[in-house]
Design a protein around this motif. Structure first.
Motif, PDB file in Angstrom:
ATOM      1  N   SER A  78       0.876  -1.168   0.000  1.00 16.77           N
ATOM      2  CA  SER A  78       0.000   0.000   0.000  1.00 16.77           C
ATOM      3  C   SER A  78       0.917   1.223   0.000  1.00 16.77           C
ATOM      4  N   HIS A  79       0.340   2.369  -0.219  1.00 17.38           N
ATOM      5  CA  HIS A  79       1.167   3.564  -0.246  1.00 17.38           C
ATOM      6  C   HIS A  79       0.569   4.637   0.635  1.00 17.38           C
ATOM      7  N   ARG A  80       1.450   5.521   1.082  1.00 14.86           N
ATOM      8  CA  ARG A  80       1.015   6.672   1.858  1.00 14.86           C
ATOM      9  C   ARG A  80       0.585   7.758   0.883  1.00 14.86           C
ATOM     10  N   HIS A  81      -0.372   8.537   1.289  1.00 10.04           N
ATOM     11  CA  HIS A  81      -0.798   9.672   0.466  1.00 10.04           C
ATOM     12  C   HIS A  81      -0.045  10.891   0.973  1.00 10.04           C
ATOM     13  N   LEU A  82       1.060  11.189   0.318  1.00  7.65           N
ATOM     14  CA  LEU A  82       1.872  12.326   0.732  1.00  7.65           C
ATOM     15  C   LEU A  82       1.340  13.610   0.107  1.00  7.65           C
TER      16      LEU A  82
END
Length: 114
Positions: free
Chosen positions: A79-83
């Protein structure tokens, strides 16, 4: 992956050590990671896939390819972080780096809001 700063497994502390109580943030991070791994593995099993989860501490670009080779993994699910825009400028995207460098397929799942 657990951030090295929060990785109790790298400190050498045993899970029954009284010293663990001195690191509540690290305990919380590892508990969240372990719970997420368990949910994903259970879901994959329910869909009929053979899957196992692993929590490892270290830098993603070193640890992930190493562990995938060790276990002969065919697919990386992350999953990825929403930066924010500023966050993207200041931090290297682990997801983007993995997508560019991995030899195996990479499935990116959006992280749900908490």
């Amino acid at each position: 992956m657990v951030d090295n700063t929060f990785a109790l497994s790298r400190t050498g502390l045993r899970s029954d050590s009284d010293e663990l109580n001195e690191y509540p943030a690290a305990q919380y991070e590892e508990q969240l990671a372990e719970a997420q791994i368990n949910r994903v593995v259970q879901s994959l099993h329910e869909m009929g896939y053979s899957a196992q989860g692993l929590m490892a501490a270290g830098t993603p670009m070193e640890v992930i390819p190493e562990q995938m080779a060790l276990f002969n993994c065919e697919l990386l699910i992350i999953s990825h972080r929403h930066l924010s825009s500023l966050g993207r400028l200041l931090n290297t995207s682990v997801t983007r780096s993995l997508l560019e460098d991995m030899l195996q397929p990479v499935l990116v799942i959006p992280r749900k809001s908490q």
